[in-house]
Design an enzyme around this catalytic site. Sequence first.
Site, mmCIF file in Angstrom:
data_model
loop_
_atom_site.group_PDB
_atom_site.id
_atom_site.type_symbol
_atom_site.label_atom_id
_atom_site.label_comp_id
_atom_site.label_asym_id
_atom_site.label_seq_id
_atom_site.Cartn_x
_atom_site.Cartn_y
_atom_site.Cartn_z
ATOM 1 N N GLU A 175 0.823 -1.212 0.000
ATOM 2 C CA GLU A 175 0.000 0.000 0.000
ATOM 3 C C GLU A 175 0.857 1.262 0.000
ATOM 4 O O GLU A 175 0.684 2.171 0.814
ATOM 5 C CB GLU A 175 -0.965 -0.008 1.189
ATOM 6 N N GLU A 368 -5.704 -8.165 -1.095
ATOM 7 C CA GLU A 368 -6.402 -7.920 0.174
ATOM 8 C C GLU A 368 -7.860 -7.599 -0.113
ATOM 9 O O GLU A 368 -8.152 -6.710 -0.908
ATOM 10 C CB GLU A 368 -5.780 -6.757 0.957
#
Length: 470
Positions: A175, A368
């Site tokens: 991320e 995810e």
Amino acid sequence: MGFKKDFFWGGATAANQYEGGWQEGGKGVSIIDVERGGSHGVERRIDDEVLEGVLYPSHEATDFYHHYKEDIALFAQMGFKTFRLSIAWTRIFPNGDEEEPNEEGLAFYDRVFDELHKYGIQPLVTIHHYEMPLNLVKKYGSWRNRKLVDFAVRFGKTVMERYKDKVKYWLTFNEINALLTHYRPWHQGGLVFEEGENQEQTKLQAMHHQLLASAMTVKAGHEINPDFQIGCMLIYPLRYAATCSPDDQVITREKMIPVYYCGDVHVRGRYTNTCRSLWKKWGCRPKMEPGDERLLEQGKVDFISFSYYQSNIEGATDMERVDGNLVWGGKNPYLKSTDWGWQIDPVGLRVSLNNLYDRYQVPLYVVENGMGAIDQVKEDGTIDDDYRIDYLKEHIRAMRDAVDIDGVDLMGYTTWGCIDLVSAGTGEMRKRYGFIYVDRDDEGKGTMKRSRKKSFYWYKNVIKTNGEEL
């Protein structure tokens, strides 16, 4: 047509939320090791050092360090094709700036990868996942300092060389764009701003150093083993315009710029007009050294992976704000929400897959996706988590539509966290994501016993039928 025959079904975790064993095997102190637990609506507190008598959730987490054989056997029972995990930087280089790695830490992951291969499970390894050494923050000022590029590349090259015959699929930074989107980029960048500091300038400089480290790691990885497949990892917080107003469309696009800022550099190997528009908006730009642009060009990734949990709306008028995965946005009246206020939008996953594939035309990987919820253990020890099954079922269906109808090239799907672990956002245990229940609570109490939830058996069948039976 459905998903590819070699589609990667599995689950995802991170060392700082799952591994535990925080002082074993020569491991050093990471930035998460000084972060206390919080709760919904209460921000987590960061200490300058580990204090006596304080509960730090990451220290034990759910103890993969001592349970890895048991856990991997459970993943194999579900039929996992892949397991996403991260390598704790502080387990390999305890302070981050050592010349030589910690052999005991390297040997631990050797055992983990050997156990995965015993069951035919392909590791998907994140190199940097919110667990940089605390020493690098205190001694060097974290990613403000260009020296961290060398330290990070040394770490990446060390693990890629060590596991070149055991790991094929790699992600550089988890991320990475969260450094630009979050007001407190501690997890992603180890940054705490000083009074009067130009935060935008610092973020852009830290981001440049991370993008440079990523590119140099990708380049080195392809030299170590040409068969490596190395991807980036983006947080994808899908935004919709709140109204049909043209102004709302512009605002919504601007909110997505941090996603594409990182994606453009990772995939295209350069700072694009999208990136430069952020420099103009913020009135600053990163300082670069001669040769940096060439390095970015040489270190383009092979695929894009991303996290998707929720969507939000954006617009010019005031609106109710709701929480999300490191981002906040307007509440969408057409969507339901989880107990933690994250809006549930399965169709948004299909939209996100199309947005990314249309822009970049490289393979995608959903690494995810999941729903944090409170699980109730019944008297007979079973856990009926139909809400989790419903959430994942609809997201997989949307993912399948993106593949079948829209022609998106999708590599795999790893749900977050396939086994209960500590919430990164709040430090709670009661916010559970897994197919496997771990007996541990927010106060650090429990036996660590593992037990299968109803969703365990459901996901096992999803994998067995390659996503045909939902």
